[in-house]
Design an enzyme around this catalytic site. Sequence first.
Site, PDB file in Angstrom:
ATOM      1  N   ARG A   1       0.841  -1.246  -0.056  1.00 26.54           N
ATOM      2  CA  ARG A   1       0.157  -0.063   0.045  1.00 26.54           C
ATOM      3  C   ARG A   1       1.014   1.166  -0.028  1.00 26.54           C
ATOM      4  O   ARG A   1       0.653   2.165   0.771  1.00 26.54           O
ATOM      5  CB  ARG A   1      -1.023  -0.021   1.264  1.00 26.54           C
TER       6      ARG A   1
ATOM      7  N   SER B   1     -10.774  -0.340   2.861  1.00 25.45           N
ATOM      8  CA  SER B   1      -9.998  -0.502   3.997  1.00 25.45           C
ATOM      9  C   SER B   1      -9.330   0.870   4.514  1.00 25.45           C
ATOM     10  O   SER B   1      -8.887   1.459   4.043  1.00 25.45           O
ATOM     11  CB  SER B   1      -8.681  -1.422   4.106  1.00 25.45           C
TER      12      SER B   1
ATOM     13  N   GLU C   1      -4.820   4.393   5.950  1.00 32.78           N
ATOM     14  CA  GLU C   1      -4.720   3.956   4.535  1.00 32.78           C
ATOM     15  C   GLU C   1      -4.868   5.207   3.701  1.00 32.78           C
ATOM     16  O   GLU C   1      -4.258   5.422   2.830  1.00 32.78           O
ATOM     17  CB  GLU C   1      -5.482   2.807   4.451  1.00 32.78           C
TER      18      GLU C   1
HETATM   19  N1  EPU Z   1     -11.558 -10.044   9.746  1.00 32.21           N
HETATM   20  C1  EPU Z   1     -12.087 -10.015  11.056  1.00 32.21           C
HETATM   21  N2  EPU Z   1     -13.261  -8.989  11.245  1.00 32.21           N
HETATM   22  C2  EPU Z   1     -13.460  -8.167  10.271  1.00 32.21           C
HETATM   23  C3  EPU Z   1     -12.585  -8.025   9.318  1.00 32.21           C
HETATM   24  C4  EPU Z   1     -11.691  -9.189   9.044  1.00 32.21           C
HETATM   25  O1  EPU Z   1     -12.006 -10.889  12.002  1.00 32.21           O
HETATM   26  O2  EPU Z   1     -14.337  -7.529  10.668  1.00 32.21           O
HETATM   27  C5  EPU Z   1     -10.574 -11.126   9.810  1.00 32.21           C
HETATM   28  C6  EPU Z   1     -11.089 -12.368   8.576  1.00 32.21           C
HETATM   29  O3  EPU Z   1     -11.619 -13.145   9.088  1.00 32.21           O
HETATM   30  C7  EPU Z   1      -9.814 -12.637   7.887  1.00 32.21           C
HETATM   31  C8  EPU Z   1      -8.735 -11.299   8.298  1.00 32.21           C
HETATM   32  O4  EPU Z   1      -9.492 -10.741   9.049  1.00 32.21           O
HETATM   33  O5  EPU Z   1      -9.280 -13.734   8.859  1.00 32.21           O
HETATM   34  C9  EPU Z   1      -8.622 -10.793   6.783  1.00 32.21           C
HETATM   35  O6  EPU Z   1      -9.710 -10.264   6.403  1.00 32.21           O
HETATM   36  P1  EPU Z   1      -9.993 -10.160   4.711  1.00 32.21           P
HETATM   37  O7  EPU Z   1      -9.713 -11.435   4.177  1.00 32.21           O
HETATM   38  O8  EPU Z   1     -11.337  -9.352   4.482  1.00 32.21           O
HETATM   39  O9  EPU Z   1      -8.756  -9.100   4.197  1.00 32.21           O
HETATM   40  P2  EPU Z   1      -8.531  -7.798   4.846  1.00 32.21           P
HETATM   41  O10 EPU Z   1      -6.789  -8.214   5.459  1.00 32.21           O
HETATM   42  O11 EPU Z   1      -9.125  -7.187   5.851  1.00 32.21           O
HETATM   43  C10 EPU Z   1      -7.128  -6.835   2.611  1.00 32.21           C
HETATM   44  C11 EPU Z   1      -7.006  -5.644   2.136  1.00 32.21           C
HETATM   45  C12 EPU Z   1      -8.318  -5.256   1.206  1.00 32.21           C
HETATM   46  C13 EPU Z   1      -8.326  -6.705   0.289  1.00 32.21           C
HETATM   47  C14 EPU Z   1      -8.325  -8.076   0.970  1.00 32.21           C
HETATM   48  C15 EPU Z   1      -8.186  -9.161   0.082  1.00 32.21           C
HETATM   49  C16 EPU Z   1      -5.580  -4.454   3.285  1.00 32.21           C
HETATM   50  C17 EPU Z   1      -5.751  -3.148   4.188  1.00 32.21           C
HETATM   51  N3  EPU Z   1      -6.881  -4.807   2.889  1.00 32.21           N
HETATM   52  O12 EPU Z   1      -8.145  -6.802   3.665  1.00 32.21           O
HETATM   53  O13 EPU Z   1      -8.105  -4.337   0.502  1.00 32.21           O
HETATM   54  O14 EPU Z   1      -9.528  -6.275  -0.631  1.00 32.21           O
HETATM   55  O15 EPU Z   1      -7.243  -7.725   1.878  1.00 32.21           O
HETATM   56  O16 EPU Z   1      -6.953  -9.305  -0.468  1.00 32.21           O
HETATM   57  O17 EPU Z   1      -4.412  -4.795   3.133  1.00 32.21           O
HETATM   58  C18 EPU Z   1      -8.594  -2.123   0.443  1.00 32.21           C
HETATM   59  O18 EPU Z   1      -7.531  -1.512   0.469  1.00 32.21           O
HETATM   60  O19 EPU Z   1      -9.178  -0.963   0.512  1.00 32.21           O
HETATM   61  C19 EPU Z   1      -9.016  -3.336   0.448  1.00 32.21           C
HETATM   62  C20 EPU Z   1     -10.386  -3.435   0.579  1.00 32.21           C
END
Ligand code: EPU
Length: 345
Positions: A168, A244, A340
């Site tokens: 990012r 995010s 972010e």
């Molecule tokens: N989780 C929770 N509670 C929540 C949200 C997430 O427990 O409310 C846990 C999920 O269960 C999972 C982990 O956190 O174990 C990761 O969650 P998720 O797969 O939804 O992905 P993320 O790490 O929250 C990142 C990116 C997203 C991208 C997704 C998929 C960042 C800051 N965000 O989200 O990017 O779409 O992975 O690769 O790196 C963005 O940057 O705007 C964005 C949406």
Amino acid sequence: LGCGLLELVKNVDLSASNTLGLAARAQSVLCIDNDASLAAVCEAVRGHGVQRVLGGGSNVVLAAELPGVTVQVQTRGVQLLTQSAQARVVQAQAGECWHDFVQYCLAQGWPGLENLALIPGTVGAAPVQNIGAYGVELAQRFHSLVAWDLQAGRVVEMGLQDCQFAYRDSVFKRAAPGRWLIVAVRFCLPVRWQPVLDYPDLQRYVDLQGVASDAVEAQDVFDAVCAIRRSKLPDPAVLPNAGSFFKNPVVTREQYLYLARTWPDLPAHAQAGGFYKLAAGWLVEQAGWKGKRVGAVGMHERQALVLVNHGGATANQVLALAAQVQASVQQRFGVLLEQEPVVFS
Ligand code: EPU
């Protein structure tokens, strides 16, 4: 060379030009289309300086009043530049909508960007934060870009090293506001394509569709990514948000092991150099913020990492909630969440 005349439009309402839906007015806006030239832009902003470049407005928090010149890039066009046995180099103009570009490439039989489907914003904004999702980040598919250095008044071509991509992050995100204007981005797409299904949700979705692992096509990955995103992430057209709101924090192995002793469910991914990337969404949820509302703003009920505008929010309210969330995560886990989206003021 384009025409030498470019108009600065005064007092422009940008509330429909940012996905958080914040009410904002720009003192003046310069729209750049395919006819604009670097010389004309330099001429138009002479004496004012560009204060910011606005793409799709999906990763910004806008103040109510934006002084000086805001640039919006509206250039269009996609071209296959070269094709070898290994790779295709595809160039897109900065004003193209990112998702439309991904779809267009697929339709041409140029796979490689399908994991990045449905990310809001423009092609020109994509390198700024090195967009990434579902196991692929822009840097992995990047060839080079063409930018206008508005300070030096020069056209520059920048390769992978020049852009200093990280999670990012890029040289553009750290540069002085309005220094670079990205005008076109070139992607290097593999001719011998292989699906990237490392992200567990993605593999699960493809399995559920009954597609054999050796028969997965780019369209299957595209469909899976769209379905997963639609199930988790609020559509900004329905519930305004900037995706995010925090980066997933990267901590040392010691800190990770320390936290995992108390919270064995803490989701984490090992990184190069012995670091661990933690799930910020999990931390925010555990700190009690999932689905919580504070006045006009709140954290989303299905993805706690997404800050949403329930209607009529201001930049100050957004930043105040973000600070509250940061403070409680810091207090509970000793981890500082980094914001972010970029603040434009
Ligand atoms: N989780 C929770 N509670 C929540 C949200 C997430 O427990 O409310 C846990 C999920 O269960 C999972 C982990 O956190 O174990 C990761 O969650 P998720 O797969 O939804 O992905 P993320 O790490 O929250 C990142 C990116 C997203 C991208 C997704 C998929 C960042 C800051 N965000 O989200 O990017 O779409 O992975 O690769 O790196 C963005 O940057 O705007 C964005 C949406």
